[in-house]
Design a protein around this motif. Structure first.
Motif, PDB file in Angstrom:
ATOM      1  N   TYR A   1       0.805  -1.217   0.000  1.00 19.56           N
ATOM      2  CA  TYR A   1       0.000   0.000   0.000  1.00 19.56           C
ATOM      3  C   TYR A   1       0.842   1.273   0.000  1.00 19.56           C
ATOM      4  O   TYR A   1       1.852   1.368   0.700  1.00 19.56           O
ATOM      5  CB  TYR A   1      -0.922   0.014   1.220  1.00 19.56           C
ATOM      6  CG  TYR A   1      -1.983  -1.063   1.178  1.00 19.56           C
ATOM      7  CD1 TYR A   1      -1.939  -2.131   2.073  1.00 19.56           C
ATOM      8  CD2 TYR A   1      -2.999  -1.017   0.233  1.00 19.56           C
ATOM      9  CE1 TYR A   1      -2.903  -3.120   2.040  1.00 19.56           C
ATOM     10  CE2 TYR A   1      -3.969  -2.010   0.196  1.00 19.56           C
ATOM     11  CZ  TYR A   1      -3.916  -3.065   1.096  1.00 19.56           C
ATOM     12  OH  TYR A   1      -4.877  -4.042   1.045  1.00 19.56           O
ATOM     13  N   ASN A   2       0.372   2.259  -0.774  1.00 21.70           N
ATOM     14  CA  ASN A   2       0.869   3.613  -0.616  1.00 21.70           C
ATOM     15  C   ASN A   2       0.230   4.182   0.640  1.00 21.70           C
ATOM     16  O   ASN A   2      -0.990   4.072   0.826  1.00 21.70           O
ATOM     17  CB  ASN A   2       0.494   4.474  -1.821  1.00 21.70           C
ATOM     18  CG  ASN A   2       1.061   3.940  -3.115  1.00 21.70           C
ATOM     19  OD1 ASN A   2       2.114   3.314  -3.132  1.00 21.70           O
ATOM     20  ND2 ASN A   2       0.349   4.170  -4.208  1.00 21.70           N
ATOM     21  N   MET A   3       1.025   4.798   1.487  1.00 23.70           N
ATOM     22  CA  MET A   3       0.550   5.258   2.787  1.00 23.70           C
ATOM     23  C   MET A   3       0.778   6.743   2.972  1.00 23.70           C
ATOM     24  O   MET A   3       1.555   7.363   2.234  1.00 23.70           O
ATOM     25  CB  MET A   3       1.273   4.488   3.904  1.00 23.70           C
ATOM     26  CG  MET A   3       1.028   2.991   3.909  1.00 23.70           C
ATOM     27  SD  MET A   3      -0.682   2.550   4.287  1.00 23.70           S
ATOM     28  CE  MET A   3      -0.822   3.162   5.978  1.00 23.70           C
ATOM     29  N   ALA A   4       0.106   7.307   3.974  1.00 21.12           N
ATOM     30  CA  ALA A   4       0.225   8.743   4.190  1.00 21.12           C
ATOM     31  C   ALA A   4      -0.065   9.104   5.635  1.00 21.12           C
ATOM     32  O   ALA A   4      -0.705   8.336   6.372  1.00 21.12           O
ATOM     33  CB  ALA A   4      -0.739   9.501   3.279  1.00 21.12           C
ATOM     34  N   TRP A   5       0.426  10.250   6.016  1.00 22.74           N
ATOM     35  CA  TRP A   5       0.055  10.893   7.266  1.00 22.74           C
ATOM     36  C   TRP A   5      -0.889  12.040   6.954  1.00 22.74           C
ATOM     37  O   TRP A   5      -0.660  12.799   5.997  1.00 22.74           O
ATOM     38  CB  TRP A   5       1.290  11.428   7.983  1.00 22.74           C
ATOM     39  CG  TRP A   5       2.107  10.384   8.647  1.00 22.74           C
ATOM     40  CD1 TRP A   5       3.230   9.771   8.174  1.00 22.74           C
ATOM     41  CD2 TRP A   5       1.870   9.813   9.943  1.00 22.74           C
ATOM     42  NE1 TRP A   5       3.700   8.863   9.071  1.00 22.74           N
ATOM     43  CE2 TRP A   5       2.886   8.871  10.180  1.00 22.74           C
ATOM     44  CE3 TRP A   5       0.898  10.017  10.931  1.00 22.74           C
ATOM     45  CZ2 TRP A   5       2.961   8.124  11.357  1.00 22.74           C
ATOM     46  CZ3 TRP A   5       0.977   9.285  12.094  1.00 22.74           C
ATOM     47  CH2 TRP A   5       1.992   8.344  12.300  1.00 22.74           C
TER      48      TRP A   5
ATOM     49  N   CYS B   1      -2.682   8.083  10.400  1.00 19.59           N
ATOM     50  CA  CYS B   1      -2.067   7.378   9.283  1.00 19.59           C
ATOM     51  C   CYS B   1      -3.149   6.586   8.551  1.00 19.59           C
ATOM     52  O   CYS B   1      -4.136   6.149   9.150  1.00 19.59           O
ATOM     53  CB  CYS B   1      -0.951   6.455   9.756  1.00 19.59           C
ATOM     54  SG  CYS B   1      -1.413   5.281  11.048  1.00 19.59           S
ATOM     55  N   ASN B   2      -2.966   6.431   7.270  1.00 18.38           N
ATOM     56  CA  ASN B   2      -3.922   5.682   6.460  1.00 18.38           C
ATOM     57  C   ASN B   2      -3.342   5.506   5.062  1.00 18.38           C
ATOM     58  O   ASN B   2      -2.242   5.979   4.764  1.00 18.38           O
ATOM     59  CB  ASN B   2      -5.265   6.397   6.370  1.00 18.38           C
ATOM     60  CG  ASN B   2      -6.435   5.434   6.223  1.00 18.38           C
ATOM     61  OD1 ASN B   2      -6.360   4.465   5.477  1.00 18.38           O
ATOM     62  ND2 ASN B   2      -7.504   5.689   6.958  1.00 18.38           N
ATOM     63  N   ARG B   3      -4.074   4.846   4.222  1.00 14.36           N
ATOM     64  CA  ARG B   3      -3.662   4.696   2.843  1.00 14.36           C
ATOM     65  C   ARG B   3      -3.665   6.052   2.152  1.00 14.36           C
ATOM     66  O   ARG B   3      -4.463   6.934   2.479  1.00 14.36           O
ATOM     67  CB  ARG B   3      -4.611   3.736   2.111  1.00 14.36           C
ATOM     68  CG  ARG B   3      -4.527   2.312   2.583  1.00 14.36           C
ATOM     69  CD  ARG B   3      -5.489   1.427   1.818  1.00 14.36           C
ATOM     70  NE  ARG B   3      -5.184   1.427   0.383  1.00 14.36           N
ATOM     71  CZ  ARG B   3      -5.910   0.810  -0.526  1.00 14.36           C
ATOM     72  NH1 ARG B   3      -6.979   0.128  -0.147  1.00 14.36           N
ATOM     73  NH2 ARG B   3      -5.587   0.856  -1.797  1.00 14.36           N
ATOM     74  N   ASP B   4      -2.780   6.207   1.200  1.00 13.79           N
ATOM     75  CA  ASP B   4      -2.748   7.410   0.379  1.00 13.79           C
ATOM     76  C   ASP B   4      -3.763   7.228  -0.742  1.00 13.79           C
ATOM     77  O   ASP B   4      -3.429   6.769  -1.834  1.00 13.79           O
ATOM     78  CB  ASP B   4      -1.341   7.632  -0.184  1.00 13.79           C
ATOM     79  CG  ASP B   4      -1.262   8.856  -1.084  1.00 13.79           C
ATOM     80  OD1 ASP B   4      -0.252   8.986  -1.806  1.00 13.79           O
ATOM     81  OD2 ASP B   4      -2.192   9.679  -1.067  1.00 13.79           O
ATOM     82  N   SER B   5      -4.989   7.527  -0.422  1.00  9.34           N
ATOM     83  CA  SER B   5      -6.062   7.326  -1.387  1.00  9.34           C
ATOM     84  C   SER B   5      -7.201   8.266  -1.039  1.00  9.34           C
ATOM     85  O   SER B   5      -7.468   8.517   0.126  1.00  9.34           O
ATOM     86  CB  SER B   5      -6.536   5.870  -1.339  1.00  9.34           C
ATOM     87  OG  SER B   5      -7.700   5.694  -2.129  1.00  9.34           O
TER      88      SER B   5
END
Length: 115
Positions: free
Chosen positions: A31-35, A94-98
């Motif tokens: 997964y692509n992730m993000a803050w 934090c979560n998926r970059d979507s």
């Protein structure tokens, strides 16, 4: 899937904090992730993202101050925040970059930057 963010706290302007995110129950490495940050009375916005391959991107105000990283073996993602400003205050998630296909949000971790 559970998203456990931690490491927030109270810090003076100019200080640093390191956030961590543990992802449980997902094949994290794909997964692509993000803050994301949600400031007081504001919508949640993306702050920094990291692709499954390790490519990173930041919002303009975070560029040069924040560093996002990940450890796929540990299913962990990190956000090192330096030169913090009062406007960095908020709850960090934090979560998926979507935009449309994220995991259920966790509780987040609160960051307060005093002036």
């Amino acid at each position: 899937v559970q998203l456990q963010a931690f490491g927030g706290g109270l810090v003076q302007a100019g200080g640093s904090l390191g956030l961590s995110c543990h992802v449980i129950g997902a094949n994290f490495r794909i997964y692509n992730m993000a803050w994301y940050r949600q400031g007081p009375g504001e919508q949640r916005v993306l702050v920094a993202a990291i692709s499954s391959g390790g490519s990173t991107r930041y919002v303009d105000d975070a560029e040069g101050r924040f560093t996002i990283s990940r450890d796929n073996a540990r299913r962990m993602m990190y956000l090192q925040m330096n030169s913090l400003k009062p406007e960095d205050t908020g709850v960090y998630y934090c979560n998926r970059d979507s935009d449309s296909n994220r995991f259920s949000w966790g509780k987040g971790t609160e960051v307060t930057v005093s002036s």
